[in-house]
Design a protein around this motif. Structure first.
Motif, PDB file in Angstrom:
ATOM      1  N   MET A   1      -3.155  57.206 -19.700  1.00  0.00           N
ATOM      2  CA  MET A   1      -4.529  57.943 -20.154  1.00  0.00           C
ATOM      3  C   MET A   1      -4.205  59.444 -20.663  1.00  0.00           C
ATOM      4  O   MET A   1      -3.083  60.231 -20.246  1.00  0.00           O
ATOM      5  CB  MET A   1      -5.212  58.211 -18.937  1.00  0.00           C
ATOM      6  CG  MET A   1      -6.496  58.778 -19.139  1.00  0.00           C
ATOM      7  SD  MET A   1      -7.179  59.733 -17.811  1.00  0.00           S
ATOM      8  CE  MET A   1      -6.212  61.448 -17.545  1.00  0.00           C
ATOM      9  N   GLU A   2      -4.621  59.740 -21.912  1.00  0.00           N
ATOM     10  CA  GLU A   2      -4.624  61.011 -22.371  1.00  0.00           C
ATOM     11  C   GLU A   2      -5.760  61.843 -21.848  1.00  0.00           C
ATOM     12  O   GLU A   2      -6.889  61.515 -22.221  1.00  0.00           O
ATOM     13  CB  GLU A   2      -4.236  61.090 -23.880  1.00  0.00           C
ATOM     14  CG  GLU A   2      -4.094  62.412 -24.479  1.00  0.00           C
ATOM     15  CD  GLU A   2      -4.251  62.579 -26.052  1.00  0.00           C
ATOM     16  OE1 GLU A   2      -4.546  63.543 -26.467  1.00  0.00           O
ATOM     17  OE2 GLU A   2      -4.122  61.364 -26.560  1.00  0.00           O
ATOM     18  N   ALA A   3      -5.471  62.967 -21.165  1.00  0.00           N
ATOM     19  CA  ALA A   3      -6.592  63.778 -20.419  1.00  0.00           C
ATOM     20  C   ALA A   3      -7.221  64.604 -21.622  1.00  0.00           C
ATOM     21  O   ALA A   3      -6.473  65.240 -22.360  1.00  0.00           O
ATOM     22  CB  ALA A   3      -5.954  64.625 -19.540  1.00  0.00           C
ATOM     23  N   LEU A   4      -8.514  64.327 -21.684  1.00  0.00           N
ATOM     24  CA  LEU A   4      -9.400  65.114 -22.510  1.00  0.00           C
ATOM     25  C   LEU A   4      -9.736  66.547 -21.921  1.00  0.00           C
ATOM     26  O   LEU A   4     -10.160  67.415 -22.621  1.00  0.00           O
ATOM     27  CB  LEU A   4     -10.881  64.422 -22.782  1.00  0.00           C
ATOM     28  CG  LEU A   4     -10.325  63.035 -23.556  1.00  0.00           C
ATOM     29  CD1 LEU A   4     -11.703  62.270 -23.504  1.00  0.00           C
ATOM     30  CD2 LEU A   4      -9.741  63.241 -24.776  1.00  0.00           C
ATOM     31  N   THR A   6      -8.620  68.965 -18.167  1.00  0.00           N
ATOM     32  CA  THR A   6      -8.025  68.832 -16.878  1.00  0.00           C
ATOM     33  C   THR A   6      -8.469  70.261 -16.107  1.00  0.00           C
ATOM     34  O   THR A   6      -8.349  71.119 -16.574  1.00  0.00           O
ATOM     35  CB  THR A   6      -6.466  69.109 -16.939  1.00  0.00           C
ATOM     36  OG1 THR A   6      -5.882  68.049 -17.883  1.00  0.00           O
ATOM     37  CG2 THR A   6      -5.587  69.277 -15.676  1.00  0.00           C
ATOM     38  N   PRO A 121     -15.472  57.632 -13.668  1.00  0.00           N
ATOM     39  CA  PRO A 121     -14.004  57.773 -13.043  1.00  0.00           C
ATOM     40  C   PRO A 121     -13.551  57.797 -11.840  1.00  0.00           C
ATOM     41  O   PRO A 121     -12.708  57.431 -11.342  1.00  0.00           O
ATOM     42  CB  PRO A 121     -13.763  58.962 -13.983  1.00  0.00           C
ATOM     43  CG  PRO A 121     -14.589  59.328 -14.964  1.00  0.00           C
ATOM     44  CD  PRO A 121     -16.089  58.694 -14.566  1.00  0.00           C
ATOM     45  N   ASN A 124     -13.750  54.206 -10.671  1.00  0.00           N
ATOM     46  CA  ASN A 124     -12.442  53.748 -11.046  1.00  0.00           C
ATOM     47  C   ASN A 124     -11.217  54.383 -10.095  1.00  0.00           C
ATOM     48  O   ASN A 124     -10.518  53.372  -9.751  1.00  0.00           O
ATOM     49  CB  ASN A 124     -12.054  54.044 -12.434  1.00  0.00           C
ATOM     50  CG  ASN A 124     -12.891  53.189 -13.155  1.00  0.00           C
ATOM     51  OD1 ASN A 124     -13.581  52.138 -12.915  1.00  0.00           O
ATOM     52  ND2 ASN A 124     -13.376  53.619 -14.693  1.00  0.00           N
ATOM     53  N   ALA A 125     -11.232  55.568  -9.837  1.00  0.00           N
ATOM     54  CA  ALA A 125     -10.371  56.083  -8.955  1.00  0.00           C
ATOM     55  C   ALA A 125     -10.396  55.531  -7.350  1.00  0.00           C
ATOM     56  O   ALA A 125      -9.320  55.447  -6.717  1.00  0.00           O
ATOM     57  CB  ALA A 125     -10.156  57.518  -9.005  1.00  0.00           C
TER      58      ALA A 125
END
Length: 142
Positions: A1-4, A6, A121, A124-125
């Motif tokens: 995953m590329e963080a959009l 943080t 998210p 999902n986590a």
């Protein structure tokens, strides 16, 4: 995953009896151990922060899937309850999400909630890690 995006937060002091702050200064709280866990209570705790984040994130996911389906949810809300308790040698969490969709029928809301649970998210986590119960508490009359 590329963080959009943080988020950055720092805990100092004694953990649950310490202080948390984000690098941008928007969140800055003293923490205290809950009375139920033997502490003094009276201040924020990690479970409250997790509950607030999960409620907001799930609500955003629900609104997004409703928009995509062109469904009006009405004045929807999501209330999250996060529990902590002994689990084996350590501690574990559980979560209950109470979802109100007064603008959508129960049948439509159930489908949207299921889709939101797949895209959120936080869902999902937590999937497979903690028990998450989702209850529809208010829907439009059938």
């Amino acid at each position: 995953m590329e963080a959009l995006y943080t988020a950055h937060a720092k805990s100092s002091g004694a953990g649950r009896d310490g202080h948390v702050a984000t690098d941008d200064g928007l969140v800055e709280l003293d923490l205290a151990v809950q009375k139920e866990l033997g502490g003094p209570g009276g201040k924020a705790n990690p479970e409250q922060l997790f509950a607030a984040g999960y409620a907001a994130c799930f609500h955003s996911a629900l609104q997004a899937v409703a928009r995509a389906a062109k469904v009006d949810l009405g004045a929807s809300t999501v209330e999250a309850s996060v529990g902590i308790g002994k689990e084996g040698e350590g501690f574990g969490l559980n979560a209950i999400l109470e979802v109100a969709t007064p603008g959508a029928s129960r049948e439509v809301a159930e489908g949207l909630v299921a889709k939101a649970h797949q895209v959120c998210p936080y869902s999902n986590a937590t999937r497979g890690n903690i028990v998450v119960e989702i209850d529809l508490v208010d829907t439009a009359a059938e």
